[in-house]
Design a protein around this motif. Structure first.
Motif, PDB file in Angstrom:
ATOM      1  N   ASP A   1     -30.916 -18.471   8.677  1.00 50.81           N
ATOM      2  CA  ASP A   1     -29.493 -18.742   8.916  1.00 50.81           C
ATOM      3  C   ASP A   1     -28.735 -18.114   7.756  1.00 50.81           C
ATOM      4  O   ASP A   1     -28.683 -18.671   6.660  1.00 50.81           O
ATOM      5  CB  ASP A   1     -29.247 -20.245   9.004  1.00 50.81           C
ATOM      6  N   LEU A   2     -28.139 -16.950   7.990  1.00 55.15           N
ATOM      7  CA  LEU A   2     -27.470 -16.172   6.954  1.00 55.15           C
ATOM      8  C   LEU A   2     -25.996 -16.564   6.895  1.00 55.15           C
ATOM      9  O   LEU A   2     -25.269 -16.393   7.860  1.00 55.15           O
ATOM     10  CB  LEU A   2     -27.615 -14.676   7.271  1.00 55.15           C
ATOM     11  N   GLY A   3     -25.556 -17.093   5.757  1.00 49.14           N
ATOM     12  CA  GLY A   3     -24.192 -17.612   5.650  1.00 49.14           C
ATOM     13  C   GLY A   3     -24.126 -18.994   6.265  1.00 49.14           C
ATOM     14  O   GLY A   3     -23.342 -19.256   7.178  1.00 49.14           O
TER      15      GLY A   3
ATOM     16  N   ASP B   1     -26.502 -18.884   1.530  1.00 52.93           N
ATOM     17  CA  ASP B   1     -25.056 -18.694   1.470  1.00 52.93           C
ATOM     18  C   ASP B   1     -24.732 -18.122   0.097  1.00 52.93           C
ATOM     19  O   ASP B   1     -25.471 -18.335  -0.872  1.00 52.93           O
ATOM     20  CB  ASP B   1     -24.318 -20.014   1.686  1.00 52.93           C
ATOM     21  N   ILE B   2     -23.621 -17.388   0.008  1.00 51.00           N
ATOM     22  CA  ILE B   2     -23.203 -16.853  -1.288  1.00 51.00           C
ATOM     23  C   ILE B   2     -22.523 -17.915  -2.141  1.00 51.00           C
ATOM     24  O   ILE B   2     -22.351 -17.740  -3.343  1.00 51.00           O
ATOM     25  CB  ILE B   2     -22.256 -15.643  -1.121  1.00 51.00           C
ATOM     26  N   ASP B   3     -22.143 -19.032  -1.514  1.00 49.78           N
ATOM     27  CA  ASP B   3     -21.404 -20.101  -2.179  1.00 49.78           C
ATOM     28  C   ASP B   3     -22.348 -21.253  -2.523  1.00 49.78           C
ATOM     29  O   ASP B   3     -22.918 -21.884  -1.627  1.00 49.78           O
ATOM     30  CB  ASP B   3     -20.288 -20.592  -1.264  1.00 49.78           C
TER      31      ASP B   3
ATOM     32  N   ILE C   1     -29.881 -15.639  12.415  1.00 51.42           N
ATOM     33  CA  ILE C   1     -28.570 -16.079  12.893  1.00 51.42           C
ATOM     34  C   ILE C   1     -27.571 -15.790  11.785  1.00 51.42           C
ATOM     35  O   ILE C   1     -27.744 -16.243  10.650  1.00 51.42           O
ATOM     36  CB  ILE C   1     -28.557 -17.585  13.220  1.00 51.42           C
ATOM     37  N   ALA C   2     -26.526 -15.042  12.088  1.00 49.68           N
ATOM     38  CA  ALA C   2     -25.516 -14.691  11.088  1.00 49.68           C
ATOM     39  C   ALA C   2     -24.132 -14.895  11.689  1.00 49.68           C
ATOM     40  O   ALA C   2     -23.658 -14.066  12.461  1.00 49.68           O
ATOM     41  CB  ALA C   2     -25.693 -13.254  10.624  1.00 49.68           C
ATOM     42  N   ASN C   3     -23.523 -16.007  11.342  1.00 51.03           N
ATOM     43  CA  ASN C   3     -22.165 -16.318  11.795  1.00 51.03           C
ATOM     44  C   ASN C   3     -21.236 -16.078  10.608  1.00 51.03           C
ATOM     45  O   ASN C   3     -20.942 -16.998   9.845  1.00 51.03           O
ATOM     46  CB  ASN C   3     -22.089 -17.764  12.289  1.00 51.03           C
ATOM     47  N   ILE C   4     -20.798 -14.837  10.451  1.00 55.23           N
ATOM     48  CA  ILE C   4     -20.045 -14.471   9.250  1.00 55.23           C
ATOM     49  C   ILE C   4     -18.708 -13.869   9.690  1.00 55.23           C
ATOM     50  O   ILE C   4     -17.890 -14.536  10.270  1.00 55.23           O
ATOM     51  CB  ILE C   4     -20.862 -13.496   8.372  1.00 55.23           C
TER      52      ILE C   4
ATOM     53  N   SER D   1     -35.231 -11.434  17.233  1.00 59.47           N
ATOM     54  CA  SER D   1     -33.879 -11.533  17.774  1.00 59.47           C
ATOM     55  C   SER D   1     -32.883 -11.750  16.655  1.00 59.47           C
ATOM     56  O   SER D   1     -33.174 -12.431  15.664  1.00 59.47           O
ATOM     57  CB  SER D   1     -33.774 -12.718  18.743  1.00 59.47           C
ATOM     58  N   ALA D   2     -31.690 -11.190  16.825  1.00 54.78           N
ATOM     59  CA  ALA D   2     -30.560 -11.450  15.929  1.00 54.78           C
ATOM     60  C   ALA D   2     -29.412 -12.034  16.751  1.00 54.78           C
ATOM     61  O   ALA D   2     -29.055 -11.486  17.800  1.00 54.78           O
ATOM     62  CB  ALA D   2     -30.115 -10.170  15.236  1.00 54.78           C
ATOM     63  N   ILE D   3     -28.869 -13.148  16.278  1.00 49.81           N
ATOM     64  CA  ILE D   3     -27.684 -13.758  16.882  1.00 49.81           C
ATOM     65  C   ILE D   3     -26.543 -13.567  15.903  1.00 49.81           C
ATOM     66  O   ILE D   3     -26.581 -14.091  14.788  1.00 49.81           O
ATOM     67  CB  ILE D   3     -27.904 -15.255  17.172  1.00 49.81           C
ATOM     68  N   LEU D   4     -25.526 -12.820  16.315  1.00 47.79           N
ATOM     69  CA  LEU D   4     -24.413 -12.474  15.435  1.00 47.79           C
ATOM     70  C   LEU D   4     -23.118 -13.065  15.973  1.00 47.79           C
ATOM     71  O   LEU D   4     -22.838 -12.984  17.169  1.00 47.79           O
ATOM     72  CB  LEU D   4     -24.265 -10.951  15.336  1.00 47.79           C
ATOM     73  N   SER D   5     -22.310 -13.645  15.075  1.00 46.91           N
ATOM     74  CA  SER D   5     -21.017 -14.172  15.502  1.00 46.91           C
ATOM     75  C   SER D   5     -20.041 -14.104  14.336  1.00 46.91           C
ATOM     76  O   SER D   5     -20.348 -13.549  13.284  1.00 46.91           O
ATOM     77  CB  SER D   5     -21.161 -15.596  16.049  1.00 46.91           C
ATOM     78  N   GLY D   6     -18.834 -14.688  14.562  1.00 49.06           N
ATOM     79  CA  GLY D   6     -17.734 -14.465  13.632  1.00 49.06           C
ATOM     80  C   GLY D   6     -17.023 -13.174  13.990  1.00 49.06           C
ATOM     81  O   GLY D   6     -16.372 -12.553  13.163  1.00 49.06           O
TER      82      GLY D   6
END
Length: 291
Positions: A157-159, A181-183, A226-229, A250-255
């Motif tokens: 889970d990226l971000g 997360d970067i934070d 999964i990257a919702n950025i 698989s990659a799930i991308l959103s944002g």
């Protein structure tokens, strides 16, 4: 340190155009931007960008430069916002959100969970991601779809934000999940949320700017990312995302705003990922890509 709102006052049509300009120049910086109706009868709207006090000078300069061609007649106004937890305040009392088998709810709505649903309890806090935004809900729905069609042995889970997607992945798949997360505040809040949801093993949280951290190589490659950025960071990170994706993964991308989807698809098609499916929710899209 106070939060500052810089804004222009104009018509609905021009506010939308100004928002597009703001999106183009601030998208990679993760500044919050918005339009707001002030007077319906007089067609008065505001387009705003939010930042902390120490960022104001830089943001004002960049905004003024971006507006000078078409919108130089609009003065940039300033408001100092009171010290309020706006995330918590805006999300108080929100109803549970259902996406596929998942139901995301606050602690006050535990009794709303139905038999057979996968419940995730997230209260408003310092990190984004309660399931009420179309991108989070889209990722949850896509996650359930991917789980039905492809084997997953580990996930990223990226971000991660509040950790809701990482928690959902673990509860659905029961496989190791890395959430980054970067934070550092986000990773701490996400870990707290995981414990609140009874997830004490199988989830690893790490503060990691980009893909430079060894945590990715230590835990990857991943069958599911999964990257919702946001669209621009997703496009920029396409080579690194694919490099950390296992064969057949698989990659799930959103944002991703609907009008941005073609650029994101082009970036990942260029890395030899194939488009499997797109979900649409409230002007946002969630994309499933396969290797």
């Amino acid at each position: 340190m106070s939060e500052i709102r810089l804004f222009v006052t104009t018509t609905e049509k021009q506010a939308a155009a100004v928002l597009d300009v703001m999106s183009a120049i601030f998208e990679e910086d993760d500044y919050a931007i918005a339009t707001m109706e002030i007077d319906e009868k007089r067609d008065v709207w505001e387009a705003s960008v939010y930042m902390m006090t120490d960022e104001e000078e830089s943001v004002r300069s960049r905004l003024a430069q971006a507006l000078e061609v078409e919108f130089s007649h609009l003065p940039i106004e300033r408001e100092v916002l009171p010290d309020v937890d706006w995330i918590a305040k805006s999300l108080e009392g929100l109803a549970p959100v259902r996406a596929g088998r998942f139901v995301i709810h606050g602690s006050h709505d535990r009794d709303k969970v139905k038999p057979g649903e996968i419940a995730i309890e997230i209260d408003a806090g310092q990190a984004f991601g309660t399931g009420h935004h179309g991108t989070t809900a889209g990722c949850l729905e896509m996650l359930a779809s991917v789980a039905r069609s492809r084997p997953v042995r580990n996930a990223l889970d990226l971000g991660t934000g509040s950790g809701v997607l990482a928690i959902a992945a673990w509860k659905l798949l029961h496989v190791p999940v890395l959430a980054t997360d970067i934070d550092p505040i986000a990773t701490r809040v996400a870990a707290d949320n995981a414990r609140r949801n009874g997830v004490v093993t199988g989830l690893t949280f790490a503060t990691a700017p980009g893909f430079h951290s060894t945590t990715f190589s230590d835990n990857g490659p991943f069958d599911l990312i999964i990257a919702n950025i946001l669209a621009r960071p997703l496009m920029k990170m396409a080579p690194q995302v694919v490099a950390n994706l296992a064969p057949g993964g698989s990659a799930i991308l959103s944002g991703i705003l609907a009008e941005q989807r073609w650029k994101v698809l082009a970036a990942y098609n260029g890395q030899n990922l194939k488009h499997a499916r797109t979900l649409w929710r409230n002007g946002w899209v969630t994309i499933h890509l396969t290797r």
